[in-house]
Design a protein around this motif. Sequence first.
Motif, PDB file in Angstrom:
ATOM      1  N   ILE A  46      28.294  32.200  42.785  1.00 14.76           N
ATOM      2  CA  ILE A  46      28.359  30.743  42.063  1.00 14.76           C
ATOM      3  C   ILE A  46      28.118  30.352  40.334  1.00 14.76           C
ATOM      4  CG2 ILE A  46      27.792  28.565  41.222  1.00 14.76           C
ATOM      5  CD1 ILE A  46      27.706  28.242  43.802  1.00 14.76           C
ATOM      6  N   VAL A  47      27.315  31.727  40.375  1.00 10.67           N
ATOM      7  CA  VAL A  47      26.924  31.610  38.158  1.00 10.67           C
ATOM      8  C   VAL A  47      27.853  33.089  37.901  1.00 10.67           C
ATOM      9  CG1 VAL A  47      25.431  33.763  37.128  1.00 10.67           C
ATOM     10  CG2 VAL A  47      24.534  31.559  38.708  1.00 10.67           C
ATOM     11  N   THR A  48      28.903  34.089  39.032  1.00 12.23           N
ATOM     12  CA  THR A  48      29.029  35.121  38.752  1.00 12.23           C
ATOM     13  C   THR A  48      30.938  34.106  38.618  1.00 12.23           C
ATOM     14  OG1 THR A  48      28.646  36.449  39.953  1.00 12.23           O
ATOM     15  CG2 THR A  48      30.358  37.059  39.312  1.00 12.23           C
ATOM     16  N   VAL A  49      30.990  32.941  38.927  1.00 13.46           N
ATOM     17  CA  VAL A  49      32.810  33.075  39.293  1.00 13.46           C
ATOM     18  C   VAL A  49      32.720  31.632  37.343  1.00 13.46           C
ATOM     19  CG1 VAL A  49      33.817  30.540  39.587  1.00 13.46           C
ATOM     20  CG2 VAL A  49      32.817  31.954  41.618  1.00 13.46           C
ATOM     21  N   ILE A  50      31.362  30.821  37.648  1.00 11.70           N
ATOM     22  CA  ILE A  50      30.757  30.177  35.791  1.00 11.70           C
ATOM     23  C   ILE A  50      31.228  31.462  34.925  1.00 11.70           C
ATOM     24  CG2 ILE A  50      29.397  28.674  34.307  1.00 11.70           C
ATOM     25  CD1 ILE A  50      28.227  27.481  37.060  1.00 11.70           C
ATOM     26  N   ALA A  51      30.548  32.409  34.374  1.00 14.80           N
ATOM     27  CA  ALA A  51      30.720  33.806  33.940  1.00 14.80           C
ATOM     28  C   ALA A  51      31.979  33.851  34.002  1.00 14.80           C
ATOM     29  CB  ALA A  51      29.733  34.414  34.089  1.00 14.80           C
ATOM     30  N   GLY A  52      33.011  33.928  34.777  1.00 14.01           N
ATOM     31  CA  GLY A  52      33.725  34.518  35.005  1.00 14.01           C
ATOM     32  C   GLY A  52      34.860  33.356  34.229  1.00 14.01           C
ATOM     33  N   MET A  53      34.370  32.318  34.234  1.00 11.55           N
ATOM     34  CA  MET A  53      35.625  31.353  33.568  1.00 11.55           C
ATOM     35  C   MET A  53      35.143  31.617  31.822  1.00 11.55           C
ATOM     36  SD  MET A  53      34.697  28.223  36.425  1.00 11.55           S
ATOM     37  CE  MET A  53      35.615  26.409  35.706  1.00 11.55           C
ATOM     38  N   TRP A  54      33.950  31.342  31.529  1.00  4.65           N
ATOM     39  CA  TRP A  54      33.835  31.470  30.322  1.00  4.65           C
ATOM     40  C   TRP A  54      34.640  33.069  29.741  1.00  4.65           C
ATOM     41  CZ3 TRP A  54      32.413  28.404  26.869  1.00  4.65           C
ATOM     42  CH2 TRP A  54      31.600  27.479  27.387  1.00  4.65           C
ATOM     43  N   MET A  55      34.153  34.093  30.543  1.00  3.87           N
ATOM     44  CA  MET A  55      35.360  35.553  30.266  1.00  3.87           C
ATOM     45  C   MET A  55      36.554  35.191  29.508  1.00  3.87           C
ATOM     46  SD  MET A  55      35.318  38.852  31.637  1.00  3.87           S
ATOM     47  CE  MET A  55      33.860  39.790  31.280  1.00  3.87           C
ATOM     48  N   ALA A  56      37.080  34.159  30.491  1.00  3.16           N
ATOM     49  CA  ALA A  56      38.547  33.615  30.478  1.00  3.16           C
ATOM     50  C   ALA A  56      38.793  32.817  29.192  1.00  3.16           C
ATOM     51  CB  ALA A  56      39.030  33.228  31.498  1.00  3.16           C
ATOM     52  N   LEU A  57      38.106  32.240  28.742  1.00  2.00           N
ATOM     53  CA  LEU A  57      38.381  31.834  27.618  1.00  2.00           C
ATOM     54  C   LEU A  57      37.567  32.606  26.062  1.00  2.00           C
ATOM     55  CD1 LEU A  57      38.284  28.374  26.024  1.00  2.00           C
ATOM     56  CD2 LEU A  57      35.927  28.171  26.499  1.00  2.00           C
ATOM     57  N   GLN A  58      36.868  33.248  26.110  1.00  2.00           N
ATOM     58  CA  GLN A  58      36.531  33.917  25.343  1.00  2.00           C
ATOM     59  C   GLN A  58      37.617  35.017  25.212  1.00  2.00           C
ATOM     60  OE1 GLN A  58      33.909  37.553  27.380  1.00  2.00           O
ATOM     61  NE2 GLN A  58      34.860  38.687  25.692  1.00  2.00           N
ATOM     62  N   PHE A  59      38.564  34.980  25.858  1.00  2.00           N
ATOM     63  CA  PHE A  59      39.781  36.408  25.392  1.00  2.00           C
ATOM     64  C   PHE A  59      41.113  35.248  25.638  1.00  2.00           C
ATOM     65  CE2 PHE A  59      37.914  39.493  28.929  1.00  2.00           C
ATOM     66  CZ  PHE A  59      37.687  40.591  27.398  1.00  2.00           C
TER      67      PHE A  59
ATOM     68  N   LEU B 211      26.534  47.177  39.415  1.00  2.00           N
ATOM     69  CA  LEU B 211      27.743  47.433  38.030  1.00  2.00           C
ATOM     70  C   LEU B 211      29.098  46.918  38.759  1.00  2.00           C
ATOM     71  CD1 LEU B 211      28.199  47.096  34.882  1.00  2.00           C
ATOM     72  CD2 LEU B 211      29.070  49.853  34.870  1.00  2.00           C
ATOM     73  N   LEU B 212      29.348  47.919  39.411  1.00  2.00           N
ATOM     74  CA  LEU B 212      30.965  48.570  39.391  1.00  2.00           C
ATOM     75  C   LEU B 212      31.624  46.731  40.172  1.00  2.00           C
ATOM     76  CD1 LEU B 212      32.007  51.814  40.145  1.00  2.00           C
ATOM     77  CD2 LEU B 212      32.469  50.076  38.561  1.00  2.00           C
ATOM     78  N   PRO B 213      30.931  46.139  41.921  1.00  2.00           N
ATOM     79  CA  PRO B 213      31.015  44.921  42.429  1.00  2.00           C
ATOM     80  C   PRO B 213      31.148  43.768  41.556  1.00  2.00           C
ATOM     81  CG  PRO B 213      29.161  46.066  43.382  1.00  2.00           C
ATOM     82  CD  PRO B 213      29.762  47.063  42.566  1.00  2.00           C
ATOM     83  N   PHE B 214      30.013  43.804  40.451  1.00  2.00           N
ATOM     84  CA  PHE B 214      29.889  42.843  39.818  1.00  2.00           C
ATOM     85  C   PHE B 214      30.995  42.742  38.447  1.00  2.00           C
ATOM     86  CE2 PHE B 214      28.268  41.005  35.561  1.00  2.00           C
ATOM     87  CZ  PHE B 214      27.682  39.530  35.526  1.00  2.00           C
ATOM     88  N   ILE B 215      31.213  43.536  37.862  1.00  2.00           N
ATOM     89  CA  ILE B 215      32.434  43.623  36.758  1.00  2.00           C
ATOM     90  C   ILE B 215      33.490  42.930  37.515  1.00  2.00           C
ATOM     91  CG2 ILE B 215      31.084  44.842  35.376  1.00  2.00           C
ATOM     92  CD1 ILE B 215      32.796  47.135  35.342  1.00  2.00           C
ATOM     93  N   TRP B 216      33.658  43.727  38.655  1.00  2.00           N
ATOM     94  CA  TRP B 216      34.981  43.469  39.538  1.00  2.00           C
ATOM     95  C   TRP B 216      35.294  41.887  39.991  1.00  2.00           C
ATOM     96  CZ3 TRP B 216      35.508  42.440  44.904  1.00  2.00           C
ATOM     97  CH2 TRP B 216      36.969  41.837  45.626  1.00  2.00           C
ATOM     98  N   LEU B 217      34.046  41.341  39.833  1.00  2.58           N
ATOM     99  CA  LEU B 217      34.077  40.118  40.459  1.00  2.58           C
ATOM    100  C   LEU B 217      34.351  39.672  39.319  1.00  2.58           C
ATOM    101  CD1 LEU B 217      31.061  39.550  43.262  1.00  2.58           C
ATOM    102  CD2 LEU B 217      33.680  38.977  43.447  1.00  2.58           C
ATOM    103  N   LEU B 218      33.365  39.530  38.193  1.00  2.14           N
ATOM    104  CA  LEU B 218      33.975  38.906  37.007  1.00  2.14           C
ATOM    105  C   LEU B 218      35.036  39.242  36.494  1.00  2.14           C
ATOM    106  CD1 LEU B 218      31.593  37.397  35.184  1.00  2.14           C
ATOM    107  CD2 LEU B 218      31.446  40.065  33.357  1.00  2.14           C
ATOM    108  N   TYR B 219      35.915  40.083  36.577  1.00  2.00           N
ATOM    109  CA  TYR B 219      37.312  39.909  36.047  1.00  2.00           C
ATOM    110  C   TYR B 219      38.401  39.034  36.620  1.00  2.00           C
ATOM    111  CZ  TYR B 219      36.101  44.075  33.142  1.00  2.00           C
ATOM    112  OH  TYR B 219      34.752  44.538  32.212  1.00  2.00           O
ATOM    113  N   SER B 220      37.726  39.447  38.451  1.00  2.00           N
ATOM    114  CA  SER B 220      38.844  38.871  39.214  1.00  2.00           C
ATOM    115  C   SER B 220      38.469  36.793  39.626  1.00  2.00           C
ATOM    116  CB  SER B 220      38.138  38.763  40.850  1.00  2.00           C
ATOM    117  OG  SER B 220      38.526  40.177  40.546  1.00  2.00           O
ATOM    118  N   PHE B 221      37.368  36.354  39.038  1.00  2.00           N
ATOM    119  CA  PHE B 221      36.974  35.227  38.392  1.00  2.00           C
ATOM    120  C   PHE B 221      37.889  34.519  37.447  1.00  2.00           C
ATOM    121  CE2 PHE B 221      33.707  35.412  41.454  1.00  2.00           C
ATOM    122  CZ  PHE B 221      34.267  35.035  42.532  1.00  2.00           C
ATOM    123  N   ALA B 222      37.143  35.303  35.935  1.00  2.00           N
ATOM    124  CA  ALA B 222      38.045  35.295  35.036  1.00  2.00           C
ATOM    125  C   ALA B 222      39.967  35.573  34.869  1.00  2.00           C
ATOM    126  CB  ALA B 222      37.407  36.462  34.170  1.00  2.00           C
TER     127      ALA B 222
END
Length: 317
Positions: free
Chosen positions: A87-100, A200-211
């Motif tokens: 859930i935290v990664t999903v929220i972080a991904g949403m903020w990453m999307a907004l960031q870009f 690291l790799l699975p985390f940034i993969w999830l982060l990029y995917s959710f974003a």
Amino acid sequence: MITRVTQLTPVAAVNAERPPFPVFIALVFGVLTGASAAILTRYAQAAGAPSLVIAFMRLALASLVLTPIVLARYRRELRQIRRRELIVTVIAGMWMALQFVLWNWSLEYVGVLIASVLVTSSPIWAALIEVTFTKVRLTRYIIIGLSAVIIGNIVIAFAGSNDGAMGSNPLLGASFAISSAIAVAIQRTLSRGVRGYVSLLPFIWLLYSFAAITLLIAVVLTRTSLVGYSTDAYLYIGLITLFPQLIAHTAFTYALRYMSATLISVAVQVEPSISATAAFFLFAEIPLPWQLAGSAVIIAGVVIATLGGRLRRASST
């Protein structure tokens, strides 16, 4: 029950011996490729690609590139991720999307120098977030750094324009850039709590995917087309994905094995100067003296806050 992944602190993660020479090459390469983000984004925009499309495609393509690697090597770890971390990664991904998206919008209205300087001020905002929501005390280094960032922003805001050479609406563009920096700070603060449990790799993969999923929803809701743009637009988006999105991130991650996060954060402050120099030759962007002065003050403030935090941690150990 998931096994906690050991995560060293930035200071402890640094080898006691002098880092090998390839690490310095990786750091330089990371800074150079990271600095290309603003230039390549400008070219993609000039080729007709909307900012929302650029943000979505760079994240979606990066996620696709990482998918076979992550699924082949980390499938078991992905199944063990707890709901809270997910859930935290999903929220972080949403903020990453907004960031870009905010970052791309800023480049539509303000020059490369101002946009780059303001977005790299994220360590200041991250420190403020920690002070606000945790028991971390506001140190004099953070106060000095924050004051410098505020003063630098005021100087830039009242510096005036240069016949449109530094953007059609510098104040609006600067607002988008600052908002992007805050989004970066929130995303990284959220991500820090997950990285202790996920590699690291699975985390940034999830982060990029959710974003990317977040931005895809935005694309659908705004009825923005993903097709029909020029070949150059797609080429520049591909280069953005390859260089600042994948190569720069990988280079910094490699350097973190031998250097402190503080040193790398300071090194990243060189990026605006490189981007601005390239913009001067490629786009004829000539900053006003007061814009240069304000940018220098902001960079100095971020460096003081970052190095000051490192010195404080070292003295307390």
